[in-house]
Design a protein around this motif. Structure first.
Motif, PDB file in Angstrom:
ATOM      1  N   VAL A 176     -45.745  10.760 -44.405  1.00  0.00           N
ATOM      2  CA  VAL A 176     -44.476  11.275 -44.516  1.00  0.00           C
ATOM      3  C   VAL A 176     -44.763  11.628 -45.509  1.00  0.00           C
ATOM      4  CG1 VAL A 176     -42.149  11.210 -44.203  1.00  0.00           C
ATOM      5  CG2 VAL A 176     -43.094   9.624 -42.321  1.00  0.00           C
ATOM      6  N   THR A 177     -44.701  13.407 -45.738  1.00  0.00           N
ATOM      7  CA  THR A 177     -44.089  13.716 -46.903  1.00  0.00           C
ATOM      8  C   THR A 177     -42.510  14.309 -47.346  1.00  0.00           C
ATOM      9  OG1 THR A 177     -46.727  14.508 -46.649  1.00  0.00           O
ATOM     10  CG2 THR A 177     -45.151  15.887 -48.172  1.00  0.00           C
ATOM     11  N   ALA A 178     -41.843  13.776 -47.863  1.00  0.00           N
ATOM     12  CA  ALA A 178     -40.421  14.296 -48.142  1.00  0.00           C
ATOM     13  C   ALA A 178     -40.197  15.754 -48.730  1.00  0.00           C
ATOM     14  CB  ALA A 178     -39.790  13.377 -48.739  1.00  0.00           C
ATOM     15  N   THR A 179     -38.896  16.380 -48.451  1.00  0.00           N
ATOM     16  CA  THR A 179     -38.676  17.571 -48.912  1.00  0.00           C
ATOM     17  C   THR A 179     -38.915  17.096 -50.189  1.00  0.00           C
ATOM     18  OG1 THR A 179     -38.596  18.369 -46.712  1.00  0.00           O
ATOM     19  CG2 THR A 179     -37.872  19.563 -49.025  1.00  0.00           C
ATOM     20  N   PRO A 180     -38.480  18.300 -51.312  1.00  0.00           N
ATOM     21  CA  PRO A 180     -37.814  17.634 -52.728  1.00  0.00           C
ATOM     22  C   PRO A 180     -36.481  18.175 -52.907  1.00  0.00           C
ATOM     23  CG  PRO A 180     -40.475  18.931 -52.971  1.00  0.00           C
ATOM     24  CD  PRO A 180     -40.187  19.073 -51.439  1.00  0.00           C
ATOM     25  N   ASP A 181     -36.119  17.090 -53.522  1.00  0.00           N
ATOM     26  CA  ASP A 181     -34.425  17.364 -53.681  1.00  0.00           C
ATOM     27  C   ASP A 181     -34.453  18.107 -55.050  1.00  0.00           C
ATOM     28  OD1 ASP A 181     -32.055  17.304 -53.604  1.00  0.00           O
ATOM     29  OD2 ASP A 181     -32.123  14.522 -54.217  1.00  0.00           O
ATOM     30  N   THR A 182     -34.761  19.267 -54.189  1.00  0.00           N
ATOM     31  CA  THR A 182     -33.860  20.179 -55.920  1.00  0.00           C
ATOM     32  C   THR A 182     -33.580  21.348 -54.855  1.00  0.00           C
ATOM     33  OG1 THR A 182     -36.516  22.175 -54.914  1.00  0.00           O
ATOM     34  CG2 THR A 182     -36.549  19.715 -56.592  1.00  0.00           C
ATOM     35  N   PRO A 183     -33.060  22.601 -55.765  1.00  0.00           N
ATOM     36  CA  PRO A 183     -31.811  23.749 -54.721  1.00  0.00           C
ATOM     37  C   PRO A 183     -32.976  24.173 -54.096  1.00  0.00           C
ATOM     38  CG  PRO A 183     -31.610  23.336 -57.550  1.00  0.00           C
ATOM     39  CD  PRO A 183     -32.661  22.523 -56.966  1.00  0.00           C
ATOM     40  N   GLU A 184     -34.354  24.676 -54.755  1.00  0.00           N
ATOM     41  CA  GLU A 184     -35.367  26.063 -53.413  1.00  0.00           C
ATOM     42  C   GLU A 184     -35.281  25.185 -52.106  1.00  0.00           C
ATOM     43  OE1 GLU A 184     -35.567  24.881 -56.897  1.00  0.00           O
ATOM     44  OE2 GLU A 184     -35.597  26.681 -56.956  1.00  0.00           O
ATOM     45  N   SER A 185     -34.839  23.317 -52.474  1.00  0.00           N
ATOM     46  CA  SER A 185     -35.241  23.534 -50.363  1.00  0.00           C
ATOM     47  C   SER A 185     -33.369  23.346 -50.015  1.00  0.00           C
ATOM     48  CB  SER A 185     -35.463  21.548 -50.851  1.00  0.00           C
ATOM     49  OG  SER A 185     -36.905  21.315 -51.191  1.00  0.00           O
ATOM     50  N   VAL A 186     -32.904  25.180 -50.583  1.00  0.00           N
ATOM     51  CA  VAL A 186     -31.578  25.083 -49.302  1.00  0.00           C
ATOM     52  C   VAL A 186     -31.590  26.683 -49.533  1.00  0.00           C
ATOM     53  CG1 VAL A 186     -29.121  25.338 -49.093  1.00  0.00           C
ATOM     54  CG2 VAL A 186     -30.302  22.922 -50.645  1.00  0.00           C
ATOM     55  N   LEU A 187     -32.377  26.762 -48.748  1.00  0.00           N
ATOM     56  CA  LEU A 187     -32.853  28.263 -48.223  1.00  0.00           C
ATOM     57  C   LEU A 187     -31.811  28.889 -47.601  1.00  0.00           C
ATOM     58  CD1 LEU A 187     -35.020  26.061 -47.064  1.00  0.00           C
ATOM     59  CD2 LEU A 187     -36.669  28.757 -47.066  1.00  0.00           C
ATOM     60  N   GLN A 188     -31.967  30.666 -47.692  1.00  0.00           N
ATOM     61  CA  GLN A 188     -31.053  31.734 -47.269  1.00  0.00           C
ATOM     62  C   GLN A 188     -31.941  32.178 -46.187  1.00  0.00           C
ATOM     63  OE1 GLN A 188     -29.390  34.804 -49.202  1.00  0.00           O
ATOM     64  NE2 GLN A 188     -26.944  34.141 -48.690  1.00  0.00           N
ATOM     65  N   TYR A 189     -31.219  32.033 -44.915  1.00  0.00           N
ATOM     66  CA  TYR A 189     -31.878  32.440 -43.290  1.00  0.00           C
ATOM     67  C   TYR A 189     -31.421  34.032 -44.103  1.00  0.00           C
ATOM     68  CZ  TYR A 189     -35.002  29.101 -42.083  1.00  0.00           C
ATOM     69  OH  TYR A 189     -35.825  27.985 -41.938  1.00  0.00           O
ATOM     70  N   ARG A 190     -32.162  35.126 -43.566  1.00  0.00           N
ATOM     71  CA  ARG A 190     -31.387  36.682 -43.711  1.00  0.00           C
ATOM     72  C   ARG A 190     -32.141  37.004 -42.445  1.00  0.00           C
ATOM     73  NH1 ARG A 190     -31.370  38.407 -49.984  1.00  0.00           N
ATOM     74  NH2 ARG A 190     -30.396  36.477 -50.062  1.00  0.00           N
ATOM     75  N   ALA A 191     -30.985  37.270 -41.143  1.00  0.00           N
ATOM     76  CA  ALA A 191     -31.521  38.245 -39.878  1.00  0.00           C
ATOM     77  C   ALA A 191     -31.093  39.005 -39.266  1.00  0.00           C
ATOM     78  CB  ALA A 191     -31.432  37.153 -39.147  1.00  0.00           C
ATOM     79  N   ARG A 192     -31.734  39.966 -38.904  1.00  0.00           N
ATOM     80  CA  ARG A 192     -31.236  40.998 -38.310  1.00  0.00           C
ATOM     81  C   ARG A 192     -31.657  40.542 -36.481  1.00  0.00           C
ATOM     82  NH1 ARG A 192     -33.629  46.073 -36.238  1.00  0.00           N
ATOM     83  NH2 ARG A 192     -35.700  45.342 -37.816  1.00  0.00           N
ATOM     84  N   LEU A 193     -30.614  41.182 -35.670  1.00  0.00           N
ATOM     85  CA  LEU A 193     -30.829  41.269 -34.316  1.00  0.00           C
ATOM     86  C   LEU A 193     -30.404  41.963 -33.472  1.00  0.00           C
ATOM     87  CD1 LEU A 193     -29.256  38.362 -35.761  1.00  0.00           C
ATOM     88  CD2 LEU A 193     -29.251  37.328 -33.733  1.00  0.00           C
ATOM     89  N   THR A 194     -30.539  42.069 -32.188  1.00  0.00           N
ATOM     90  CA  THR A 194     -30.127  42.979 -31.716  1.00  0.00           C
ATOM     91  C   THR A 194     -30.046  42.820 -29.849  1.00  0.00           C
ATOM     92  OG1 THR A 194     -32.910  43.656 -30.824  1.00  0.00           O
ATOM     93  CG2 THR A 194     -31.467  44.675 -32.635  1.00  0.00           C
ATOM     94  N   LYS A 195     -29.275  43.155 -29.016  1.00  0.00           N
ATOM     95  CA  LYS A 195     -28.872  42.815 -27.876  1.00  0.00           C
ATOM     96  C   LYS A 195     -29.725  43.031 -27.077  1.00  0.00           C
ATOM     97  CE  LYS A 195     -25.076  41.098 -25.789  1.00  0.00           C
ATOM     98  NZ  LYS A 195     -23.330  41.510 -25.550  1.00  0.00           N
ATOM     99  N   SER A 196     -30.074  42.184 -26.472  1.00  0.00           N
ATOM    100  CA  SER A 196     -31.575  42.050 -24.954  1.00  0.00           C
ATOM    101  C   SER A 196     -30.558  42.799 -23.686  1.00  0.00           C
ATOM    102  CB  SER A 196     -32.836  41.763 -24.619  1.00  0.00           C
ATOM    103  OG  SER A 196     -31.310  40.171 -23.652  1.00  0.00           O
ATOM    104  N   GLU A 197     -31.659  43.248 -22.721  1.00  0.00           N
ATOM    105  CA  GLU A 197     -30.423  43.905 -21.622  1.00  0.00           C
ATOM    106  C   GLU A 197     -29.986  42.992 -20.662  1.00  0.00           C
ATOM    107  OE1 GLU A 197     -33.853  46.732 -19.147  1.00  0.00           O
ATOM    108  OE2 GLU A 197     -33.208  48.170 -20.256  1.00  0.00           O
TER     109      GLU A 197
END
Length: 214
Positions: A176-197
Motif C-alpha cells: 500500500v502506498t499512501a498519498t502524501p499529505d501535501t497541498p499538491e494532493s488536492v487537485l483542481q479539475y478543469r473540464a470541457r463538456l459537450t451534450k451528446s445527441e
C-alpha cells in the motif's frame, strides 16, 4: 496515491485550455455531503448495464467496492441544466475510478462519459495503474463544483479533488502506498463538456492542477 497525481499531471494537463470564467459562475448551491451510491456495497466490479437516470438517456450503473469511497460535497444545483452537468461529471469521475479497480482501461462506462481527447487520456491514466497491478483503496472527496453552460450543448466545469485519504494497493504484492499529505494532493479539475445527441454531458477535454484548490 502518488500515481494518480503523477499520471493526472502528465497525461491530462496537456488537454486544451479551458474558459477560466467558469471559476466564478454556476456553482453548487448546497454544501451537503453526497456519499456516492454503491460506494459501500459488495463486489469490486463496476457494472455497465444500463439503468434509467435523470435527463432521459440510459446511463451505465457504476458501483465502487467498500474499500474505496468517492464522496461528493455540494454537487447540487437548483438549475436543472447545471444539475445535469454535475450529475454526468460526477459519474465520469466515478467511472474512471471503477475502471482502475476493475483493471479495465477499455471500460464501456468510461467511453460513455468521455470522448475525444478526454477518452484517450482517461484510458492512458487507467492503463498506468493496470500495467503495474495497482488499484485504489481509501477515499477521495470531490467538492466546490463550478459550472458554466454556454448555449444548449457546451459547458465548462471546475471542481476540486482531495486525494490525501486515498492510497494505491498492488494486487500482487499487497503493498500500500499512501498519498502524501501535501497541498499538491488536492487537485483542481478543469473540464470541457459537450451534450451528446442522447442528452449526455460528455467530457471532451480535461486538465488537472495539483495544488490548484486552496
Amino acid at each position: 496515491m502518488n500515481r494518480p497525481i503523477r499520471l493526472m499531471t502528465a497525461a491530462l494537463a496537456a488537454s486544451a485550455a479551458l474558459l477560466l470564467t467558469a471559476c466564478g459562475s454556476g456553482g453548487g448551491d448546497k454544501d451537503s455531503s453526497d456519499k456516492i451510491e454503491g460506494a459501500g456495497g459488495g463486489g469490486s466490479k463496476a457494472s455497465a448495464s444500463p439503468s434509467e437516470k435523470p435527463h432521459g438517456a440510459k446511463r451505465p450503473e457504476i458501483k465502487l467496492p467498500a474499500e474505496f469511497e468517492a464522496n461528493f460535497a455540494g454537487w447540487t444545483n437548483s438549475d436543472p441544466k447545471l444539475q445535469g452537468v454535475l450529475d454526468d461529471g460526477k459519474e465520469e469521475l466515478r467511472a474512471k475510478y471503477a475502471a482502475i479497480i476493475e483493471a479495465n482501461p477499455d471500460s464501456d462506462a468510461v467511453a460513455f462519459y468521455d470522448s475525444g481527447a478526454s477518452l484517450t487520456t482517461a484510458r492512458k491514466w487507467i492503463k498506468g495503474f493496470t500495467d503495474t497491478d495497482d488499484s485504489l483503496i481509501g477515499s477521495i472527496k470531490a467538492y466546490s463544483p463550478k459550472v458554466n453552460v454556454s448555449g444548449k450543448d457546451a459547458a465548462v466545469f471546475f471542481y476540486c479533488v482531495d486525494e490525501r485519504k486515498a492510497s494505491t494497493k498492488n494486487s500482487k504484492t499487497k503493498k500500500v502506498t499512501a498519498t502524501p499529505d501535501t497541498p499538491e494532493s488536492v487537485l483542481q479539475y478543469r473540464a470541457r463538456l459537450t451534450k451528446s445527441e442522447q442528452g449526455v454531458w460528455q467530457t471532451v477535454s480535461l486538465e488537472t492542477v495539483p495544488g490548484g484548490c486552496k
